[in-house]
Design a protein around this motif. Structure first.
Motif, PDB file in Angstrom:
ATOM      1  N   ALA A   8       0.968  -1.200  -0.019  1.00  0.00           N
ATOM      2  CA  ALA A   8       0.040  -0.085  -0.011  1.00  0.00           C
ATOM      3  C   ALA A   8       0.873   1.343  -0.190  1.00  0.00           C
ATOM      4  CB  ALA A   8      -0.921  -0.034   1.182  1.00  0.00           C
ATOM      5  N   LEU A   9       1.981   1.098   0.723  1.00  0.00           N
ATOM      6  CA  LEU A   9       3.010   2.474   0.546  1.00  0.00           C
ATOM      7  C   LEU A   9       3.599   2.404  -0.706  1.00  0.00           C
ATOM      8  CD1 LEU A   9       4.360   2.109   4.262  1.00  0.00           C
ATOM      9  CD2 LEU A   9       2.769   3.864   3.330  1.00  0.00           C
ATOM     10  N   GLY A  10       3.541   1.448  -1.373  1.00  0.00           N
ATOM     11  CA  GLY A  10       4.453   1.450  -2.865  1.00  0.00           C
ATOM     12  C   GLY A  10       5.886   1.084  -2.707  1.00  0.00           C
ATOM     13  N   LEU A  11       6.036   0.426  -1.358  1.00  0.00           N
ATOM     14  CA  LEU A  11       7.527  -0.017  -1.004  1.00  0.00           C
ATOM     15  C   LEU A  11       7.621  -1.396  -1.581  1.00  0.00           C
ATOM     16  CD1 LEU A  11      10.167   0.897   0.169  1.00  0.00           C
ATOM     17  CD2 LEU A  11       9.408   0.414   2.057  1.00  0.00           C
ATOM     18  N   LYS A  12       8.030  -1.691  -2.851  1.00  0.00           N
ATOM     19  CA  LYS A  12       8.227  -2.825  -3.339  1.00  0.00           C
ATOM     20  C   LYS A  12       9.583  -3.470  -3.019  1.00  0.00           C
ATOM     21  CE  LYS A  12       4.900  -2.041  -7.026  1.00  0.00           C
ATOM     22  NZ  LYS A  12       4.666  -1.832  -8.429  1.00  0.00           N
ATOM     23  N   GLY A  13       9.585  -4.943  -2.937  1.00  0.00           N
ATOM     24  CA  GLY A  13      10.867  -5.680  -2.900  1.00  0.00           C
ATOM     25  C   GLY A  13      11.500  -5.957  -1.318  1.00  0.00           C
ATOM     26  N   VAL A  14      10.471  -5.350  -0.164  1.00  0.00           N
ATOM     27  CA  VAL A  14      11.015  -5.532   0.938  1.00  0.00           C
ATOM     28  C   VAL A  14      11.174  -7.088   1.058  1.00  0.00           C
ATOM     29  CG1 VAL A  14       9.743  -3.548   1.673  1.00  0.00           C
ATOM     30  CG2 VAL A  14       8.823  -5.708   2.059  1.00  0.00           C
ATOM     31  N   THR A  15      12.126  -7.503   1.940  1.00  0.00           N
ATOM     32  CA  THR A  15      12.089  -8.862   2.610  1.00  0.00           C
ATOM     33  C   THR A  15      11.772  -9.157   4.023  1.00  0.00           C
ATOM     34  OG1 THR A  15      14.269  -9.179   1.046  1.00  0.00           O
ATOM     35  CG2 THR A  15      13.970 -10.730   2.775  1.00  0.00           C
ATOM     36  N   ILE A  16      10.885  -9.930   4.133  1.00  0.00           N
ATOM     37  CA  ILE A  16      10.489 -10.425   5.392  1.00  0.00           C
ATOM     38  C   ILE A  16      11.213 -11.643   5.996  1.00  0.00           C
ATOM     39  CG2 ILE A  16       8.362 -10.984   6.938  1.00  0.00           C
ATOM     40  CD1 ILE A  16       6.624  -9.835   4.660  1.00  0.00           C
ATOM     41  N   LYS A  17      12.333 -11.433   6.804  1.00  0.00           N
ATOM     42  CA  LYS A  17      13.038 -12.416   7.287  1.00  0.00           C
ATOM     43  C   LYS A  17      12.412 -13.141   8.497  1.00  0.00           C
ATOM     44  CE  LYS A  17      17.438 -10.059   6.198  1.00  0.00           C
ATOM     45  NZ  LYS A  17      18.759  -9.501   6.720  1.00  0.00           N
ATOM     46  N   ILE A  18      12.611 -14.518   8.482  1.00  0.00           N
ATOM     47  CA  ILE A  18      11.577 -15.225   9.543  1.00  0.00           C
ATOM     48  C   ILE A  18      12.900 -16.268  10.026  1.00  0.00           C
ATOM     49  CG2 ILE A  18      10.898 -17.026   8.057  1.00  0.00           C
ATOM     50  CD1 ILE A  18       8.473 -17.101   9.926  1.00  0.00           C
ATOM     51  N   ASN A  19      12.624 -16.683  11.461  1.00  0.00           N
ATOM     52  CA  ASN A  19      13.522 -17.533  12.142  1.00  0.00           C
ATOM     53  C   ASN A  19      12.497 -18.151  13.277  1.00  0.00           C
ATOM     54  OD1 ASN A  19      15.364 -19.402  12.606  1.00  0.00           O
ATOM     55  ND2 ASN A  19      16.916 -17.948  13.582  1.00  0.00           N
ATOM     56  N   ASN A  20      13.088 -19.135  14.152  1.00  0.00           N
ATOM     57  CA  ASN A  20      12.616 -19.517  15.128  1.00  0.00           C
ATOM     58  C   ASN A  20      13.250 -19.802  16.538  1.00  0.00           C
ATOM     59  OD1 ASN A  20      10.652 -21.566  16.848  1.00  0.00           O
ATOM     60  ND2 ASN A  20       9.401 -21.159  15.126  1.00  0.00           N
ATOM     61  N   ARG A  21      12.955 -19.335  17.597  1.00  0.00           N
ATOM     62  CA  ARG A  21      13.732 -19.488  18.750  1.00  0.00           C
ATOM     63  C   ARG A  21      13.959 -20.934  18.956  1.00  0.00           C
ATOM     64  NH1 ARG A  21      14.533 -16.879  23.843  1.00  0.00           N
ATOM     65  NH2 ARG A  21      15.687 -18.672  25.223  1.00  0.00           N
ATOM     66  N   LYS A  22      12.948 -21.900  18.604  1.00  0.00           N
ATOM     67  CA  LYS A  22      13.254 -23.256  18.834  1.00  0.00           C
ATOM     68  C   LYS A  22      14.367 -23.796  17.758  1.00  0.00           C
ATOM     69  CE  LYS A  22       8.384 -24.020  20.153  1.00  0.00           C
ATOM     70  NZ  LYS A  22       7.958 -22.851  19.843  1.00  0.00           N
ATOM     71  N   ILE A  23      14.510 -23.188  16.666  1.00  0.00           N
ATOM     72  CA  ILE A  23      15.630 -23.551  15.752  1.00  0.00           C
ATOM     73  C   ILE A  23      16.772 -23.155  16.448  1.00  0.00           C
ATOM     74  CG2 ILE A  23      16.782 -22.906  13.591  1.00  0.00           C
ATOM     75  CD1 ILE A  23      14.047 -24.629  13.063  1.00  0.00           C
ATOM     76  N   LEU A  24      16.909 -21.863  16.832  1.00  0.00           N
ATOM     77  CA  LEU A  24      18.234 -21.538  17.656  1.00  0.00           C
ATOM     78  C   LEU A  24      18.581 -22.279  18.707  1.00  0.00           C
ATOM     79  CD1 LEU A  24      17.802 -17.724  17.135  1.00  0.00           C
ATOM     80  CD2 LEU A  24      19.351 -18.881  16.261  1.00  0.00           C
TER      81      LEU A  24
ATOM     82  N   PHE B 278       6.802   9.085  -1.990  1.00  0.00           N
ATOM     83  CA  PHE B 278       5.554   9.828  -1.208  1.00  0.00           C
ATOM     84  C   PHE B 278       4.798  10.560  -2.367  1.00  0.00           C
ATOM     85  CE2 PHE B 278       8.310  10.086   2.676  1.00  0.00           C
ATOM     86  CZ  PHE B 278       7.180   9.806   3.549  1.00  0.00           C
ATOM     87  N   PRO B 279       3.439  10.121  -2.439  1.00  0.00           N
ATOM     88  CA  PRO B 279       2.503  10.928  -3.379  1.00  0.00           C
ATOM     89  C   PRO B 279       2.780  12.491  -3.261  1.00  0.00           C
ATOM     90  CG  PRO B 279       1.379   9.154  -2.197  1.00  0.00           C
ATOM     91  CD  PRO B 279       2.598   9.286  -1.583  1.00  0.00           C
TER      92      PRO B 279
END
Length: 456
Positions: A173-189, A359-360
């Motif tokens: 909606a902000l027009g900010l394309k290409g962001v990366t949502i990184k994910i991990n899990n405490r149980k993995i660590l 910004f528009p």
């Protein structure tokens, strides 16, 4: 000579254009929060010190702004205590309140305090300022807004899927394309720490691992050795240092590394569920990426951990983050209440949108038409027309003083007001309005209805 006024370090004044741009971000985030079913709450700007202290670790406690008690606040300090010059001991006597450090702990306090009035699972969003006595730097201030969304009272992994979608919806909606949502899990660590025999050094291990992309593999290994993690354990980590490929490929490699850890296997199952959900539902413009080095918030995150990175080419830290917590409300006496939340970094998002020119142009527009002032009679006629225009949603105003026409035109130009109306004696006699387009220089004599149509 009077001293020039100033503001405290780490705070800012915002001009009208700044506020318009910030409100654009606020409104965009708020709109998506509400579309996803989150309800707004607000909490006080300051809390009892007992609510905040001890919830963020020693470093966090140091950064909390304390508020002096009103009245003679030194009255409760004995001479012996005063002579110790121990600020930590004296503070408890002279300060009972503090500015909130974040929105999460006040939210936990809110949930426990109002638990009999809340329908669980409770989906809340909160957009308010917080304060930290931190060292100011680019993108980091002592007073700033947080934009949080949380769900408490549900341990369903569908919430993680929803939050990934929420991040994607907001940045799209902000027009900010290409962001990366990184994910991990405490149980993995935790599972990795278990496999390498470093269960008691989880924080040391993860702090070092988190630096992999900054200082490189060899220095990370050296830091782990320095923290007492055995070489045999570090050798078992070797596949982790070269973990590449898509989500599925990395998960497959993790299964090999964590095949002896039940905790690690549970983390893998949770990540697979989230990834499969996102693959089926699909994201608009963001990308979900597994990052096993992601270790933020280990003091309270118990499951999924999120961090959002700006598009490639933009030098900026994370612009969002969050995760799953299972014991946050326990600190206020309500155990076994699982929750998950995310936050948007308003100030950093602002800087990214500014850098990328996203910004528009229309958001900084204020007044659309300025009526020039030729005297009291003309001003009154102008005000009547202005009242009608405002009723139709047109942003209109009168120049307040009867100054030279050139000065009034210059004022309109400086404020980038696109239209000016000249309503002088001749226009009043003919019941017309001279509308001038400040960009083209064209002007025409119009009836009120025609002027309204032109402005609309």
């Amino acid at each position: 000579m009077a001293q020039k006024p100033s503001i405290p370090k780490g705070t800012r004044d915002f001009n009208p254009e700044d506020v318009a741009k910030r409100n654009y971000i606020f409104n965009t985030i708020k709109r998506q929060f509400e579309v996803f079913g989150f309800q707004p709450i607000e909490t006080p700007s300051f809390e009892n010190s007992s609510t905040l202290m001890g919830k963020y670790g020693d470093e966090g406690d140091r950064l909390i702004f304390k508020i002096l008690n009103s009245g003679d606040y030194l009255n409760k300090v004995s001479d012996d205590l005063y002579q110790t010059k121990s600020s930590s001991k004296i503070t408890t006597k002279i300060s009972e309140k503090a500015l909130r450090y974040d929105l999460t702990v006040p939210f936990a306090r809110y949930v426990v305090q109002h638990q009999n009035e809340i329908d669980f699972p409770f989906k809340r969003y909160q957009i308010q300022p917080v304060w930290r006595a931190d060292r100011p730097q680019k993108g980091r201030y002592r007073e700033f807004y947080q934009c949080d969304a949380d769900v408490v009272g549900s341990d369903s992994l569908w919430q993680e899927v929803e939050f990934v979608q929420l991040y994607d919806a907001v940045f799209t909606a902000l027009g900010l394309k290409g962001v990366t949502i990184k994910i991990n899990n405490r149980k993995i660590l935790s599972g990795i720490a278990e496999v390498i025999g470093a269960q008691d050094k989880l924080i040391d291990f993860t702090v070092a691992l988190d630096k992999l992309d900054k200082i490189g593999e060899e220095k990370v290994k050296a830091e782990m050795l320095d923290k007492g993690i055995p070489q045999s354990g570090i050798d078992k980590l070797q596949p982790l240092f070269s973990l590449k490929g898509d989500f599925g490929a990395q998960i497959s490699e993790l299964k090999t590394i964590l095949n002896t850890s039940e905790e690690g296997k549970k983390g893998i199952e949770e990540l697979e569920f989230i990834n499969q959900g996102i693959e089926t539902l699909e994201l608009n413009t963001a990308q979900l990426q597994l990052d096993v080095t992601l270790a933020r918030g280990l003091n309270y995150y118990t499951g999924a951990i999120f961090e959002v990175s700006a598009p490639k080419g933009v030098k900026m830290g994370s612009i969002g983050g969050g995760g799953r917590y299972d014991n946050l409300t326990e600190i206020f006496g309500k155990p076994n209440t699982s929750g998950i939340g995310i936050s948007f970094g308003l100030d950093r998002i602002y800087l990214v949108l500014e850098e990328l020119g996203l910004f528009p142009k229309t958001i900084s527009e204020s007044t659309k038409v300025l009526f020039l002032n030729f005297g009291n009679a003309e001003a009154m006629a102008s005000m009547k027309a202005i009242k009608q225009l405002r009723a139709q949603g047109i942003r209109a105003e009168l120049f307040p003083d009867n100054k030279k026409t050139i000065k009034q035109f210059n004022y309109a130009n400086k404020r980038e007001i696109p239209f000016v109306v000249l309503l002088g004696e001749s226009e009043m006699n003919s019941n017309t309005y001279t509308l001038k387009n400040m960009k083209t220089g064209n002007q025409e004599s119009l009836s009120f209805d025609d002027m309204l149509k032109s402005l609309q």
